[in-house]
Design a protein around this motif. Sequence first.
Motif, PDB file in Angstrom:
ATOM      1  N   VAL A 152     101.666  29.478 -52.470  1.00 33.47           N
ATOM      2  CA  VAL A 152     101.852  29.748 -51.052  1.00 33.47           C
ATOM      3  C   VAL A 152     102.244  28.480 -50.301  1.00 33.47           C
ATOM      4  CG1 VAL A 152     100.188  31.641 -51.059  1.00 33.47           C
ATOM      5  CG2 VAL A 152      99.388  29.322 -50.554  1.00 33.47           C
ATOM      6  N   ASP A 153     102.872  28.690 -49.126  1.00 34.31           N
ATOM      7  CA  ASP A 153     103.026  27.607 -48.166  1.00 34.31           C
ATOM      8  C   ASP A 153     101.660  27.399 -47.527  1.00 34.31           C
ATOM      9  OD1 ASP A 153     106.211  27.364 -47.707  1.00 34.31           O
ATOM     10  OD2 ASP A 153     105.664  29.459 -47.988  1.00 34.31           O
ATOM     11  N   GLN A 154     101.143  26.190 -47.630  1.00 29.44           N
ATOM     12  CA  GLN A 154      99.819  25.939 -47.075  1.00 29.44           C
ATOM     13  C   GLN A 154      99.866  26.115 -45.546  1.00 29.44           C
ATOM     14  OE1 GLN A 154      97.307  26.154 -48.837  1.00 29.44           O
ATOM     15  NE2 GLN A 154      96.318  24.211 -49.269  1.00 29.44           N
ATOM     16  N   PRO A 155      99.025  26.959 -44.982  1.00 31.91           N
ATOM     17  CA  PRO A 155      99.080  27.226 -43.540  1.00 31.91           C
ATOM     18  C   PRO A 155      99.043  25.951 -42.700  1.00 31.91           C
ATOM     19  CG  PRO A 155      97.640  28.806 -44.603  1.00 31.91           C
ATOM     20  CD  PRO A 155      98.021  27.804 -45.657  1.00 31.91           C
ATOM     21  N   LEU A 156      99.937  25.905 -41.689  1.00 34.23           N
ATOM     22  CA  LEU A 156     100.046  24.823 -40.703  1.00 34.23           C
ATOM     23  C   LEU A 156     100.542  23.511 -41.291  1.00 34.23           C
ATOM     24  CD1 LEU A 156      96.717  25.308 -38.675  1.00 34.23           C
ATOM     25  CD2 LEU A 156      98.938  26.399 -38.294  1.00 34.23           C
ATOM     26  N   GLN A 157     100.866  23.465 -42.583  1.00 29.77           N
ATOM     27  CA  GLN A 157     101.209  22.201 -43.244  1.00 29.77           C
ATOM     28  C   GLN A 157     102.578  22.314 -43.912  1.00 29.77           C
ATOM     29  OE1 GLN A 157      97.576  20.748 -45.505  1.00 29.77           O
ATOM     30  NE2 GLN A 157      96.794  22.685 -44.684  1.00 29.77           N
ATOM     31  N   THR A 158     103.613  22.200 -43.120  1.00 32.43           N
ATOM     32  CA  THR A 158     104.969  22.330 -43.628  1.00 32.43           C
ATOM     33  C   THR A 158     105.226  21.330 -44.752  1.00 32.43           C
ATOM     34  OG1 THR A 158     105.744  23.059 -41.458  1.00 32.43           O
ATOM     35  CG2 THR A 158     107.407  22.248 -43.011  1.00 32.43           C
ATOM     36  N   GLY A 159     105.742  21.843 -45.860  1.00 32.73           N
ATOM     37  CA  GLY A 159     106.045  20.990 -47.002  1.00 32.73           C
ATOM     38  C   GLY A 159     104.940  20.890 -48.018  1.00 32.73           C
ATOM     39  N   THR A 160     103.750  21.433 -47.697  1.00 27.28           N
ATOM     40  CA  THR A 160     102.648  21.434 -48.654  1.00 27.28           C
ATOM     41  C   THR A 160     102.520  22.819 -49.271  1.00 27.28           C
ATOM     42  OG1 THR A 160     101.407  19.692 -47.540  1.00 27.28           O
ATOM     43  CG2 THR A 160     100.145  21.177 -48.935  1.00 27.28           C
ATOM     44  N   PHE A 161     102.423  22.855 -50.597  1.00 23.49           N
ATOM     45  CA  PHE A 161     102.306  24.114 -51.333  1.00 23.49           C
ATOM     46  C   PHE A 161     101.012  24.101 -52.142  1.00 23.49           C
ATOM     47  CE2 PHE A 161     106.738  23.386 -50.539  1.00 23.49           C
ATOM     48  CZ  PHE A 161     107.254  24.644 -50.238  1.00 23.49           C
ATOM     49  N   ALA A 162     100.469  25.287 -52.368  1.00 20.01           N
ATOM     50  CA  ALA A 162      99.224  25.389 -53.130  1.00 20.01           C
ATOM     51  C   ALA A 162      99.224  26.688 -53.919  1.00 20.01           C
ATOM     52  CB  ALA A 162      98.013  25.334 -52.201  1.00 20.01           C
ATOM     53  N   THR A 163      98.410  26.727 -54.974  1.00 20.32           N
ATOM     54  CA  THR A 163      98.385  27.872 -55.864  1.00 20.32           C
ATOM     55  C   THR A 163      96.997  28.497 -55.922  1.00 20.32           C
ATOM     56  OG1 THR A 163      98.659  28.598 -58.171  1.00 20.32           O
ATOM     57  CG2 THR A 163      97.931  26.340 -57.830  1.00 20.32           C
ATOM     58  N   PHE A 164      96.984  29.816 -55.987  1.00 20.41           N
ATOM     59  CA  PHE A 164      95.789  30.555 -56.359  1.00 20.41           C
ATOM     60  C   PHE A 164      95.894  30.804 -57.865  1.00 20.41           C
ATOM     61  CE2 PHE A 164      96.263  31.495 -51.877  1.00 20.41           C
ATOM     62  CZ  PHE A 164      94.960  31.380 -51.400  1.00 20.41           C
ATOM     63  N   LEU A 165      95.149  30.018 -58.626  1.00 13.54           N
ATOM     64  CA  LEU A 165      95.257  30.078 -60.078  1.00 13.54           C
ATOM     65  C   LEU A 165      94.532  31.298 -60.644  1.00 13.54           C
ATOM     66  CD1 LEU A 165      94.661  26.355 -61.091  1.00 13.54           C
ATOM     67  CD2 LEU A 165      96.820  27.610 -61.204  1.00 13.54           C
ATOM     68  N   ALA A 166      95.054  31.797 -61.742  1.00 11.34           N
ATOM     69  CA  ALA A 166      94.355  32.818 -62.507  1.00 11.34           C
ATOM     70  C   ALA A 166      93.191  32.175 -63.257  1.00 11.34           C
ATOM     71  CB  ALA A 166      95.314  33.492 -63.481  1.00 11.34           C
ATOM     72  N   PRO A 167      92.243  32.983 -63.748  1.00  8.16           N
ATOM     73  CA  PRO A 167      91.072  32.397 -64.423  1.00  8.16           C
ATOM     74  C   PRO A 167      91.454  31.579 -65.658  1.00  8.16           C
ATOM     75  CG  PRO A 167      90.639  34.676 -63.831  1.00  8.16           C
ATOM     76  CD  PRO A 167      92.099  34.433 -63.565  1.00  8.16           C
ATOM     77  N   CYS A 197      85.192  33.431 -52.593  1.00 12.92           N
ATOM     78  CA  CYS A 197      86.554  33.498 -53.121  1.00 12.92           C
ATOM     79  C   CYS A 197      87.551  33.546 -51.955  1.00 12.92           C
ATOM     80  CB  CYS A 197      86.685  34.754 -53.977  1.00 12.92           C
ATOM     81  SG  CYS A 197      88.252  34.933 -54.845  1.00 12.92           S
ATOM     82  N   CYS A 198      88.634  32.825 -51.980  1.00 14.75           N
ATOM     83  CA  CYS A 198      89.107  32.000 -53.086  1.00 14.75           C
ATOM     84  C   CYS A 198      89.798  30.766 -52.496  1.00 14.75           C
ATOM     85  CB  CYS A 198      90.124  32.743 -53.932  1.00 14.75           C
ATOM     86  SG  CYS A 198      89.554  34.290 -54.659  1.00 14.75           S
ATOM     87  N   VAL A 199      89.430  29.598 -52.964  1.00 17.14           N
ATOM     88  CA  VAL A 199      90.148  28.381 -52.604  1.00 17.14           C
ATOM     89  C   VAL A 199      91.467  28.335 -53.368  1.00 17.14           C
ATOM     90  CG1 VAL A 199      88.087  27.043 -52.041  1.00 17.14           C
ATOM     91  CG2 VAL A 199      88.942  27.081 -54.394  1.00 17.14           C
ATOM     92  N   ASN A 200      92.378  27.494 -52.890  1.00 20.22           N
ATOM     93  CA  ASN A 200      93.590  27.255 -53.663  1.00 20.22           C
ATOM     94  C   ASN A 200      93.715  25.775 -53.993  1.00 20.22           C
ATOM     95  OD1 ASN A 200      94.757  25.963 -51.396  1.00 20.22           O
ATOM     96  ND2 ASN A 200      95.767  27.840 -50.706  1.00 20.22           N
ATOM     97  N   PHE A 201      94.714  25.446 -54.797  1.00 18.48           N
ATOM     98  CA  PHE A 201      94.849  24.089 -55.333  1.00 18.48           C
ATOM     99  C   PHE A 201      96.250  23.570 -55.015  1.00 18.48           C
ATOM    100  CE2 PHE A 201      92.169  26.748 -57.992  1.00 18.48           C
ATOM    101  CZ  PHE A 201      90.961  26.063 -57.947  1.00 18.48           C
ATOM    102  N   VAL A 202      96.314  22.410 -54.423  1.00 20.04           N
ATOM    103  CA  VAL A 202      97.581  21.858 -53.955  1.00 20.04           C
ATOM    104  C   VAL A 202      98.502  21.554 -55.137  1.00 20.04           C
ATOM    105  CG1 VAL A 202      98.668  19.906 -52.775  1.00 20.04           C
ATOM    106  CG2 VAL A 202      96.578  20.928 -51.847  1.00 20.04           C
ATOM    107  N   THR A 203      99.744  22.035 -55.038  1.00 19.71           N
ATOM    108  CA  THR A 203     100.762  21.727 -56.043  1.00 19.71           C
ATOM    109  C   THR A 203     101.755  20.688 -55.543  1.00 19.71           C
ATOM    110  OG1 THR A 203     102.133  23.576 -55.268  1.00 19.71           O
ATOM    111  CG2 THR A 203     100.594  24.024 -57.075  1.00 19.71           C
TER     112      THR A 203
END
Length: 788
Positions: A761-776, A257-263
């Motif tokens: 979150v702001d994806q680390p080191l990747q300005t302009g890329t966002f990602a989510t830690f989704l709930a179950p 745990c836990c990967v995130n998913f790009v938004t």
Amino acid sequence: MRHMMRNASWAILAAACAAGPALAQESATVSELVVTAQKREQNLQDVPVVVTTLPQRQLQDAGVRDIKDLQVLAPGLSVTSSTSEAQTSARIRGVGTIGDNPGLESSVGTVIDGVYRSRSSVAFGDLGELERVEILKGPQGTLFGKNTSAGVINVITKAPSFEFGADAELTFGNYGARGLSASVTGPIAGDVMAGRLYVAKRERDGFADVLVGAGPRTRTDDTDQNYYTVRGQLLIAPTDALVVKVLADLSERDEHCCVNFVTVAGPTAPLVDALAADNGVIRPPNPYARVANANRDMGSKISDRGVSAQLDWEINENVALTSITAYREWRAENGSDIDFSSADIWYRSADGSSFSQIKSLSQELRLAGATDKINWLVGFFYSDEALLARAATTFGSAYEPYFSLLLSQGTNPALVSALTGLPAGTNFPAGQGPRDSYDHSSKGWALFTNNSWKVTDAFELTLGLRYSDDEKTVESHYTNSVPAAACAAAIARPIPPAARAALCAPHSDPAFNNVVTHQKQDEGRWSGTLKGAYRFNESVMAYASYAEGFKSGGFNLDRSRLAIGVIDPNTSFPAETVTSYELGVKTNTLGYGLVANATIFHQTFEDFQLNTYTGISWLVASIPEVVSRGVDFDLMWRTPVEGLSFSGGVTYAETQFGDFTPPAGISPRLPNTRLSYAPLWSSAGTVNYEKPISDTLEFRASISAKYTSEYNTGSNLDPLKSQKPMTLVNARLVLGSIDERWSAELWSQNLTDEDYHQVVVDQPLQTGTFATFLAPPRTYGLTLRAKF
């Protein structure tokens, strides 16, 4: 008088032993809802505090196993996780501690069987067999200790019984879920000693599919579940006046745990793709497909264990003594693909080199008594906590090429070497990186008193006061496994400022080459409360309260600097204080068939501790003022329809920052704006129905729902981190014997399969890329229970 004088914990133990399981299984009326919000046994309707009380049956039917599961039952409560279950944060009325920084303690205190847990993550785990849970809203700075500036989650587990009983539970569900738990209780030595033992083992496949690129990760799912729990209790009652309860528990988690998913895929996504064996970033983004990229393992291991002893001694008919001694150990190791892509850029190894470990010893003494007019209590609390944190992050083979492509706009994979004059591959050598450690100590003591004076038969005053003294120290040892040569060259050479900033992130700054700092912080603070309650009749009570609380200051346990190449030797931040006003009314019908309680609240926080992630490191800032104001409303109704009951509530809270000038690194969006995780509206409700269908069979149905209006999940309040309004629904259908010897239960959590963010979150080191830690997502299954 004798019964009235008994200490709350002794009263609960005595009631549990005398009544056995029957009381909890009856169709509960509010008159049976006992709370210990003032460290003595009281009817919910007599307590001048906003309390959401959740009895055992309601917790079971809502599928509650840990504190995160509680939020569907309590308006105004939010519990979320991010990179692992070890990073769990609780908030009440929009106020809580954000992020994965162990230097901050929780604004929402968690107390389990009388033992205080300093952080929400330390309190996250299988709670076992529950008697009830009390959620106290607003500062509780007198009786529940420091760091309860936003509220308290008070968990009471089932005590041993002097009547033999055994329970077993078997669960199967989707995503390969399987669980087994069993408990046994009964006498060990006549009517002098009783025991209870609970064991549980639960497993589940992951909710996420993972594209691993060239690896070395091979596991293609994530956010799985795999843990076991053992909880044991002894109840020793050598005399009617003396009771000792000894508790021990152990929980081990070994999960991924836990990967995130790009938004949102930003302009860096093509660069990541160019360095990955597959599409390094999912494009176009489709987060709700729950497909992620990660070439590194996200292994998570959490160990939680402890022992406590509670002594309750009724010295005479008017005075009782309580002593609670506890020792606990908690450790969390977590690997992470920090860039959350299938390119090998930056990672934290899952080999145990990064971990947080907390060892704590606490002692609480309370002496309580009563006369015809006064209930009094004085107490002492001591705590000694040692926190050890190791933070080791590692450059992957693609780190240097990635920054070359980033700075050259995708044209030159060797630009970093050209800028620094160092041979390619030596600027950020693969397998190397920062290796930091933090040896943190926190010692404190407090004296407190809480006294209620019955001025008349109708009017009661309560005065609580606490003085707390805390000392914190930290030794921080910063090292770079290679001497940050790329940044040193970037500082010395005439290169563009933007390139220098990219090459000199805190984790690659030579200012941290083998540096040791020592810091110390002492603080002594008063907190307390004054309440007035007036009972108009048996059905109506009104109260007003004033309370002050605080959350201790501390140290940012991450790299902090004044400028590139200049370390900040002072990472401390001051205590967060709160002043609260409440005006409430509690009403009920004479038979307690209907209860309706409402409270207006106004809370002002000063030096609010804001923990924000910049994309490369944590930053802690003290915000001058945060105001939370609104209304809490709770309703419990035993309807005229036999077997049908409802409980629920609504919280309206305007929780927002004051007007201030944001310091460096803090978003200019914050002034005069609502905090993250601070919805204006939050409502929760549970409908229960039970009906005999024969002389031996009973049917029961339960639906719990939670509505939350829009809120932002980011500490910088970026609009792209918003969570839309949502409704969560849990449901359970039960068929079983009337005597509860067995039951079969069909259940579903998140019945409508609501997709929602725990945090964007702001994806680390990747300005302009966002990602989510989704709930179950939606889960469902079958649970079989048996009692012996």
